[in-house]
Write a protein that holds these residues in place. Sequence first.
Motif, PDB file in Angstrom:
ATOM      1  N   PHE A 161      10.240 -17.175 -16.968  1.00  0.00           N
ATOM      2  CA  PHE A 161       8.889 -15.732 -17.144  1.00  0.00           C
ATOM      3  C   PHE A 161       8.188 -16.628 -17.479  1.00  0.00           C
ATOM      4  O   PHE A 161       8.976 -16.492 -18.822  1.00  0.00           O
ATOM      5  CB  PHE A 161      10.138 -15.005 -16.547  1.00  0.00           C
ATOM      6  N   GLN A 162       6.407 -16.227 -17.507  1.00  0.00           N
ATOM      7  CA  GLN A 162       5.754 -16.332 -18.882  1.00  0.00           C
ATOM      8  C   GLN A 162       5.176 -14.251 -19.247  1.00  0.00           C
ATOM      9  O   GLN A 162       5.809 -13.608 -18.433  1.00  0.00           O
ATOM     10  CB  GLN A 162       4.698 -16.512 -17.283  1.00  0.00           C
ATOM     11  N   VAL A 163       5.155 -15.205 -19.969  1.00  0.00           N
ATOM     12  CA  VAL A 163       4.461 -13.384 -20.772  1.00  0.00           C
ATOM     13  C   VAL A 163       2.819 -13.401 -19.715  1.00  0.00           C
ATOM     14  O   VAL A 163       2.029 -14.292 -20.059  1.00  0.00           O
ATOM     15  CB  VAL A 163       3.722 -14.382 -21.944  1.00  0.00           C
ATOM     16  N   PRO A 164       3.210 -12.456 -19.101  1.00  0.00           N
ATOM     17  CA  PRO A 164       1.861 -12.188 -18.277  1.00  0.00           C
ATOM     18  C   PRO A 164       1.068 -11.692 -18.891  1.00  0.00           C
ATOM     19  O   PRO A 164       0.863 -11.845 -20.234  1.00  0.00           O
ATOM     20  CB  PRO A 164       2.536 -10.674 -18.037  1.00  0.00           C
ATOM     21  N   THR A 165      -0.157 -11.998 -18.094  1.00  0.00           N
ATOM     22  CA  THR A 165      -1.729 -11.545 -18.823  1.00  0.00           C
ATOM     23  C   THR A 165      -2.070  -9.906 -18.768  1.00  0.00           C
ATOM     24  O   THR A 165      -1.797  -9.350 -17.544  1.00  0.00           O
ATOM     25  CB  THR A 165      -2.356 -12.053 -17.749  1.00  0.00           C
ATOM     26  N   GLU A 166      -2.141  -9.446 -19.458  1.00  0.00           N
ATOM     27  CA  GLU A 166      -2.580  -7.748 -19.875  1.00  0.00           C
ATOM     28  C   GLU A 166      -4.102  -7.388 -18.361  1.00  0.00           C
ATOM     29  O   GLU A 166      -4.535  -8.212 -18.670  1.00  0.00           O
ATOM     30  CB  GLU A 166      -3.217  -7.445 -20.379  1.00  0.00           C
ATOM     31  N   MET A 167      -4.007  -6.370 -17.518  1.00  0.00           N
ATOM     32  CA  MET A 167      -4.555  -6.205 -16.191  1.00  0.00           C
ATOM     33  C   MET A 167      -5.523  -5.309 -16.617  1.00  0.00           C
ATOM     34  O   MET A 167      -5.857  -4.718 -17.165  1.00  0.00           O
ATOM     35  CB  MET A 167      -3.985  -5.193 -15.186  1.00  0.00           C
ATOM     36  N   THR A 168      -7.275  -6.151 -16.239  1.00  0.00           N
ATOM     37  CA  THR A 168      -8.277  -5.195 -16.438  1.00  0.00           C
ATOM     38  C   THR A 168      -8.018  -4.789 -15.925  1.00  0.00           C
ATOM     39  O   THR A 168      -7.648  -4.005 -14.708  1.00  0.00           O
ATOM     40  CB  THR A 168      -8.979  -6.739 -16.512  1.00  0.00           C
ATOM     41  N   THR A 169      -9.295  -3.018 -15.844  1.00  0.00           N
ATOM     42  CA  THR A 169      -8.820  -2.169 -14.960  1.00  0.00           C
ATOM     43  C   THR A 169      -9.909  -2.909 -13.657  1.00  0.00           C
ATOM     44  O   THR A 169      -9.483  -2.611 -12.741  1.00  0.00           O
ATOM     45  CB  THR A 169     -10.879  -1.632 -15.483  1.00  0.00           C
ATOM     46  N   LEU A 170     -10.663  -4.389 -13.937  1.00  0.00           N
ATOM     47  CA  LEU A 170     -11.111  -4.884 -12.239  1.00  0.00           C
ATOM     48  C   LEU A 170      -9.316  -5.504 -11.475  1.00  0.00           C
ATOM     49  O   LEU A 170      -9.635  -5.268 -10.235  1.00  0.00           O
ATOM     50  CB  LEU A 170     -11.876  -5.926 -12.643  1.00  0.00           C
ATOM     51  N   ASP A 171      -8.951  -5.677 -12.514  1.00  0.00           N
ATOM     52  CA  ASP A 171      -7.297  -6.016 -11.843  1.00  0.00           C
ATOM     53  C   ASP A 171      -7.361  -5.225 -11.246  1.00  0.00           C
ATOM     54  O   ASP A 171      -6.519  -5.025 -10.414  1.00  0.00           O
ATOM     55  CB  ASP A 171      -6.664  -6.980 -12.629  1.00  0.00           C
ATOM     56  N   ILE A 172      -6.691  -3.346 -12.110  1.00  0.00           N
ATOM     57  CA  ILE A 172      -6.109  -2.537 -11.796  1.00  0.00           C
ATOM     58  C   ILE A 172      -6.822  -2.431  -9.924  1.00  0.00           C
ATOM     59  O   ILE A 172      -5.948  -1.843  -9.008  1.00  0.00           O
ATOM     60  CB  ILE A 172      -6.087  -1.534 -12.542  1.00  0.00           C
ATOM     61  N   LEU A 173      -7.887  -2.240  -9.965  1.00  0.00           N
ATOM     62  CA  LEU A 173      -8.886  -2.139  -9.101  1.00  0.00           C
ATOM     63  C   LEU A 173      -8.404  -3.098  -7.710  1.00  0.00           C
ATOM     64  O   LEU A 173      -8.257  -2.577  -6.703  1.00  0.00           O
ATOM     65  CB  LEU A 173     -10.405  -1.998  -9.223  1.00  0.00           C
ATOM     66  N   ASN A 174      -8.302  -3.931  -8.181  1.00  0.00           N
ATOM     67  CA  ASN A 174      -8.454  -5.244  -7.001  1.00  0.00           C
ATOM     68  C   ASN A 174      -6.882  -4.667  -6.605  1.00  0.00           C
ATOM     69  O   ASN A 174      -6.212  -5.349  -5.442  1.00  0.00           O
ATOM     70  CB  ASN A 174      -7.790  -6.556  -7.206  1.00  0.00           C
ATOM     71  N   VAL A 175      -5.881  -5.030  -6.890  1.00  0.00           N
ATOM     72  CA  VAL A 175      -4.629  -4.426  -6.932  1.00  0.00           C
ATOM     73  C   VAL A 175      -3.887  -3.350  -6.105  1.00  0.00           C
ATOM     74  O   VAL A 175      -3.346  -2.909  -4.717  1.00  0.00           O
ATOM     75  CB  VAL A 175      -3.622  -4.231  -8.281  1.00  0.00           C
ATOM     76  N   GLN A 176      -4.424  -2.423  -6.169  1.00  0.00           N
ATOM     77  CA  GLN A 176      -5.482  -0.854  -5.333  1.00  0.00           C
ATOM     78  C   GLN A 176      -5.421  -1.519  -4.376  1.00  0.00           C
ATOM     79  O   GLN A 176      -5.142  -0.279  -3.039  1.00  0.00           O
ATOM     80  CB  GLN A 176      -5.818  -0.201  -6.252  1.00  0.00           C
ATOM     81  N   SER A 177      -6.987  -1.740  -4.306  1.00  0.00           N
ATOM     82  CA  SER A 177      -7.483  -1.744  -3.107  1.00  0.00           C
ATOM     83  C   SER A 177      -6.592  -3.278  -2.175  1.00  0.00           C
ATOM     84  O   SER A 177      -6.211  -2.863  -0.788  1.00  0.00           O
ATOM     85  CB  SER A 177      -8.252  -2.895  -3.024  1.00  0.00           C
ATOM     86  N   SER A 178      -5.309  -4.051  -2.573  1.00  0.00           N
ATOM     87  CA  SER A 178      -4.466  -5.293  -1.763  1.00  0.00           C
ATOM     88  C   SER A 178      -3.497  -3.762  -1.115  1.00  0.00           C
ATOM     89  O   SER A 178      -2.763  -3.728   0.103  1.00  0.00           O
ATOM     90  CB  SER A 178      -4.041  -5.891  -2.615  1.00  0.00           C
ATOM     91  N   VAL A 180      -3.468  -0.858  -0.174  1.00  0.00           N
ATOM     92  CA  VAL A 180      -4.344  -0.478   0.975  1.00  0.00           C
ATOM     93  C   VAL A 180      -4.798  -1.102   2.150  1.00  0.00           C
ATOM     94  O   VAL A 180      -4.191  -0.546   3.091  1.00  0.00           O
ATOM     95  CB  VAL A 180      -5.206   0.615   0.869  1.00  0.00           C
ATOM     96  N   ARG A 181      -5.241  -2.436   1.874  1.00  0.00           N
ATOM     97  CA  ARG A 181      -5.711  -3.391   3.337  1.00  0.00           C
ATOM     98  C   ARG A 181      -3.550  -3.529   3.439  1.00  0.00           C
ATOM     99  O   ARG A 181      -3.750  -3.962   4.952  1.00  0.00           O
ATOM    100  CB  ARG A 181      -5.617  -4.856   2.385  1.00  0.00           C
ATOM    101  N   GLY A 182      -2.761  -3.592   2.612  1.00  0.00           N
ATOM    102  CA  GLY A 182      -1.383  -3.483   3.378  1.00  0.00           C
ATOM    103  C   GLY A 182      -0.929  -2.362   4.247  1.00  0.00           C
ATOM    104  O   GLY A 182      -0.464  -2.608   5.086  1.00  0.00           O
ATOM    105  N   ALA A 183      -0.972  -1.586   4.224  1.00  0.00           N
ATOM    106  CA  ALA A 183      -1.088  -0.290   4.635  1.00  0.00           C
ATOM    107  C   ALA A 183      -2.030  -0.269   5.681  1.00  0.00           C
ATOM    108  O   ALA A 183      -1.443   0.085   7.023  1.00  0.00           O
ATOM    109  CB  ALA A 183      -1.202   1.196   3.884  1.00  0.00           C
ATOM    110  N   LEU A 184      -3.386  -0.685   6.216  1.00  0.00           N
ATOM    111  CA  LEU A 184      -4.019  -0.812   6.992  1.00  0.00           C
ATOM    112  C   LEU A 184      -3.077  -1.646   8.531  1.00  0.00           C
ATOM    113  O   LEU A 184      -3.503  -1.577   8.759  1.00  0.00           O
ATOM    114  CB  LEU A 184      -5.634  -0.605   6.907  1.00  0.00           C
ATOM    115  N   LEU A 185      -2.719  -3.482   7.542  1.00  0.00           N
ATOM    116  CA  LEU A 185      -2.286  -3.529   7.898  1.00  0.00           C
ATOM    117  C   LEU A 185      -0.953  -2.614   8.939  1.00  0.00           C
ATOM    118  O   LEU A 185      -0.258  -3.507  10.007  1.00  0.00           O
ATOM    119  CB  LEU A 185      -1.553  -4.912   7.087  1.00  0.00           C
ATOM    120  N   ALA A 186      -0.053  -2.648   7.992  1.00  0.00           N
ATOM    121  CA  ALA A 186       0.918  -1.543   8.819  1.00  0.00           C
ATOM    122  C   ALA A 186       0.677  -0.732   9.630  1.00  0.00           C
ATOM    123  O   ALA A 186       0.785  -0.886  11.016  1.00  0.00           O
ATOM    124  CB  ALA A 186       1.529  -0.962   7.864  1.00  0.00           C
TER     125      ALA A 186
END
Length: 494
Positions: A161-178, A180-186
């Motif tokens: 386990f690495q010391v993780p990289t703190e997420m930026t606001t852009l990272d957070i938005l990208n994860v949220q959209s992912s 949503v994409r997963g839900a659309l896939l389902a």
Amino acid sequence: MNCNVFDPVDLPCGRTIENRLVKASMYEHMANFSGGPPNEFHYGLYSEWAKHGWGMILTGNVQISPQHLTLGRDIVVPPTLNAEDLKPFEKLAKVIHGAVDGTRSLAIMQLSHAGRQSANFIGGRPPFIPPLAPSSVRVGAGHAENRGRGTISDLTFHTLFQVPTEMTTLDILNVQSSFVRGALLAYKSGFDGVQIHAAHGYLLAQFMNPKSNIRNDEYSVAPENVTRMLSEIVKAIRQVVQTTFIIGIKINSADYVTSGSTEEASLEGERRVLDHIRTIASWGIVDFIEISGGDYEKPGKGALTRSTTQTLWHAAFFARFSRTVMKDLHRSPVPVSSVPLILLTGGLRSYSHLQNAMMSKHTDLLGIGRGAVLCPDLPKILRLQLQNSKSSSTWADRPFAREPEALFRASRWVPSVKLIGAGVSTAWYTTRMRDIAISQIQNPSREPPPADYNRGGLIALFKMWAWFDSRTALIWSLGIFLVPVIMTKVFYQH
């Protein structure tokens, strides 16, 4: 023997679950290396469960990020949702819906992001590239239960386990959209709904936990922010799917209270998780909440190294907490029709357990994981026993199946690494699921093979990881002896 295990129940979205038995989510370890779509092994495994009348069947975790896998062979949401990408997921949904006895199980896709618990070597990233997380806090760092765990265990944690990289606001938005994409896939592939994984120390649980989230922005653990990440994901999903599409959330009671807590700390932890559940219910758009426990830092109910005292403590807390949640939700100002159902997963090993949980109003739905692997036809067996039993009999108190005692023996080989015992357990059940899958591929009308109780834990561990082709053998051999430490709770049946 009267019990409402087989009574139907309506979800807030309007869908009906035909009975209360839920095949809980478990990690299958059957996709391609570095992740991929479901394949014939998944189809074989889920076709067996689909035959026997489970009210709802949850898939293993489907990762929304190919760079944040758990043990490598994860199902992964594809980057695009074209017709070709949807085909394997459409087939999996069709398989789950393919009942032969008239009972159509609801098919729920579990969506997950491992966050800081995505390990080196097998996490989908180049070696030693850190994962994303709410804050730069390594798995295990500063946790009281990990102090003094031993040199070998410390070395294993630091290697994996690495010391993780703190997420930026852009990272957070990208994860949220992912998500949503997963839900659309389902949704597009014919699943009845999704379950958002916010338990077991994964990314969304990390955002709600002060151990792993030390942010000072709008995604901090301050009371007004603590569920923001989860709520924005759920609300975004609800906007792009039909109102009858099921949305569930898995939350982790053990993230809030540990077995070594003082009574005051335990009450504070219970208050925090209740606040989170109240908040989730207040949104009025969630259909069920699964209460689970354990993570990689403190495996809790899944660890084979736990003491009897710890086991009893967890059981007592779990039962009391689930009862408290049920009472609290039905006293809330949320309209009754919008109150999410509670799915209790963990420790339900006999019909008496199921009956007591329902009659004591500890839960609305009954989640069964390991029992579903040992007895895929459990709903059918229970129906037959209830029909044939004229009075209360001893079968109600018997465990659904014998659990593999060999797993306990394996842990003595690796006593310094606390979590490997749980990893060995996961390997045994994973190879059992693979046996079922292969059996159904070879002959769909055949009964699955009986559980192999002569397969020891270390043999299961080898068989789980020896299942690869020569093209990837060199890469995977680098991490094959390290991975057991992160295998606890990967398939989440507890």
